[in-house]
Design an enzyme around this catalytic site. Structure first.
Site, mmCIF file in Angstrom:
data_model
loop_
_atom_site.group_PDB
_atom_site.id
_atom_site.type_symbol
_atom_site.label_atom_id
_atom_site.label_comp_id
_atom_site.label_asym_id
_atom_site.label_seq_id
_atom_site.Cartn_x
_atom_site.Cartn_y
_atom_site.Cartn_z
ATOM 1 N N SER A 181 45.127 2.832 20.390
ATOM 2 C CA SER A 181 43.794 3.278 21.271
ATOM 3 C C SER A 181 44.239 4.472 21.816
ATOM 4 C CB SER A 181 43.571 2.367 22.372
ATOM 5 O OG SER A 181 43.252 0.991 21.728
ATOM 6 N N ARG A 236 49.755 -6.280 22.850
ATOM 7 C CA ARG A 236 49.366 -7.733 22.353
ATOM 8 C C ARG A 236 49.603 -7.898 21.032
ATOM 9 N NH1 ARG A 236 43.831 -9.461 23.657
ATOM 10 N NH2 ARG A 236 43.239 -7.738 22.726
ATOM 11 N N ASP A 292 40.521 0.895 20.000
ATOM 12 C CA ASP A 292 40.014 -0.307 20.459
ATOM 13 C C ASP A 292 38.420 -0.583 20.916
ATOM 14 O OD1 ASP A 292 39.975 1.774 22.554
ATOM 15 O OD2 ASP A 292 41.039 0.839 24.139
HETATM 16 C C1 GLC Z 1 42.129 6.838 25.791
HETATM 17 C C2 GLC Z 1 42.336 6.855 24.223
HETATM 18 C C3 GLC Z 1 41.410 6.386 23.396
HETATM 19 C C4 GLC Z 1 41.082 4.938 24.085
HETATM 20 C C5 GLC Z 1 40.530 4.873 25.388
HETATM 21 C C6 GLC Z 1 40.551 3.620 26.116
HETATM 22 O O1 GLC Z 1 40.891 7.459 26.312
HETATM 23 O O2 GLC Z 1 42.487 8.261 23.900
HETATM 24 O O3 GLC Z 1 41.495 6.311 22.168
HETATM 25 O O4 GLC Z 1 39.805 4.279 23.225
HETATM 26 O O5 GLC Z 1 41.728 5.139 26.115
HETATM 27 O O6 GLC Z 1 41.708 2.320 25.999
#
Ligand code: GLC
Length: 441
Positions: free
Chosen positions: A130, A66, A184
């Site tokens: 993330s 996004r 995130d």
């Molecule tokens: C995975 C990633 C983490 C993220 C999560 C949710 O666990 O390693 O960084 O926050 O997914 O998206």
């Protein structure tokens, strides 16, 4: 049935053990010792709400990318003024670093073109990335390990902000400066805490799962720097928590995943895996001739990845007496004859797998909150983003029930609130705070 219930059960004793083990892994992670919880300092604390300006927020964390243009009015209201959403094709998830980052730059370029923004326009950029990142500054960090099916070559160990900045330059987007790199969960917490001062934990229950919370600097014994507030948000990477009772389905799924030995909690809880666990159970029930006896010999649940978590959600939302939605789904799959008992079984399997996920995530939340506040003396808002919490029938209610069973009347100190797409807006807020400390342009 009893066998399956046992395989997927999480007893009150298991929950108490999860709390204890979480606390000991958190402690070790904060001290920099070997732990399944990485406890990554994020370099940011909660915002004040007075931040202003227009920022670009980029959000890469799973199947979609996004781009948002976010306006902060200084009064606690982040507004999305333009946005673009694109699917991240497998070719990018499994290709090269340049391929992936050039794709991101191209999508920003598209959004600029659609909105008549010049390619050389100046913006500070927040990059929500993330995945587990060893954060080395507010706008720098190296990828530790891919999760959620990504295997893109040439990124592990590299500074992802540098890779992004180089791709922006290749595309001619020279006015963009990456001011913040955020997970995130951190964006989710920051966005909610903009308006809710009790918010001190951010959770994502989506394709992957993870949480962050506000920690006292004095507890982050591995942290050598200072901070004006004496606190910092810590990205736990709780998806990697590994002190869990796993059954044969969890073990097989892990062996066949692109990251075996990692992300045990995530593989038990998150949207990327629940469908696949259920599929394996149903496949076995068919193979032992227990389910769909009237179907042709073909096992429609044999294909890896062929049963998505969204399907479970649909199946569980079928409240009709004859389970007609489930019947239709089976027909579409090529199973033309099913008994009501078959369909009830299918629903039951989805229920067992998703209830375990909700129970483990609630236990993890309870662990984090009791770490921060053992007597639950204060109110805590948990900002939660992700489709499992938002859309999966009964998921949030089951989590609440687990908290009540565990904490009794103290559970009323905990409020879980949906923070829809909070991470993008939250990252823009982080960029605003970070940019205010950077040279003016
Ligand atoms: C995975 C990633 C983490 C993220 C999560 C949710 O666990 O390693 O960084 O926050 O997914 O998206």
């Amino acid at each position: 049935m009893r066998d399956l219930e046992n395989l997927f059960s999480v007893t009150p004793e298991d929950i108490r053990r999860i709390l204890r083990d979480f606390h000991s892994e958190m402690q070790k992670g904060l001290a920099g010792s070997d732990s399944s919880l990485k406890m990554i300092p994020s370099f940011v604390d909660r915002p004040t709400g007075t931040e202003t300006g227009r920022f670009i927020a980029l959000d890469l964390g799973g199947t979609h990318f996004r781009v948002l243009i976010v306006e902060l009015d200084g009064k606690g209201h982040p507004a999305v003024v333009a946005s673009g959403l694109s699917v991240v094709e497998k070719a990018y998830m499994e290709g090269t670093a340049d391929g992936l980052f050039d794709f991101l730059a191209a999508r920003i370029d598209d959004l600029f073109a659609e909105n008549g923004i010049d390619r050389s326009a100046h913006f500070d950029v927040a990059f929500t990335f993330s995945f587990p990142v060893d954060q080395t500054g507010v706008a720098s960090g190296r990828l530790i390990q891919w999760t959620k099916g990504f295997t893109t070559r040439g990124v592990m160990g590299k500074d992802v902000v540098k890779l992004l900045t180089e791709a922006l330059a290749r595309k001619g987007l020279t006015g963009l400066r990456v001011a913040a790199l955020a997970n995130d969960t951190v964006g989710t917490l920051v966005e909610k805490s903009y308006t809710d001062k009790d918010c001190d934990i951010g959770v994502v229950l989506g394709t992957g799962t993870n949480a962050c919370y506000v920690e006292k600097l004095s507890n982050i014994s591995k942290w050598k720097g200072g901070s004006s507030t004496g606190r910092m948000i810590v990205n736990m990477e709780w998806g990697n928590f590994n002190r869990l009772k796993r059954n044969r389905y969890d073990i097989d799924l892990d062996h066949e995943s692109p990251n075996p030995g990692h992300q045990y909690l995530e593989k038990m809880v998150s949207g990327m895996y629940l469908g696949e666990i259920s599929r394996r159970v149903i496949r076995d029930l068919m193979e032992s001739d227990f389910l769909f006896r009237g179907a042709d010999g073909k096992n429609r649940f044999a294909g890896k990845g062929s049963f998505e978590t969204e399907r479970m959600s649909l199946i569980q939302s079928d409240g009709s007496k004859d389970l007609t939605t489930v019947e239709q789904f089976l027909r579409d799959l090529g199973i033309h004859r099913s008994t009501l008992c078959d369909r009830q079984w299918l629903k039951k399997v989805c229920d067992l797998v998703s209830t375990r996920a909700a129970t483990v995530s609630a236990a993890a939340i309870a662990a984090v909150i009791t770490w921060m506040d053992p007597d639950l003396a204060s109110q805590h808002t948990v900002a939660v983003d992700g489709a499992l919490f938002e859309k999966y029938p009964g998921f949030g209610d089951k989590m609440k029930a687990v908290l009540v069973d565990l904490l009794h009347e103290n559970a009323s100190q905990i409020k879980m609130e949906l923070s829809k797409d909070g991470s993008g807006k939250g990252a823009a807020i982080i960029a605003a705070v970070a940019a205010s400390a950077m040279p003016k342009r």
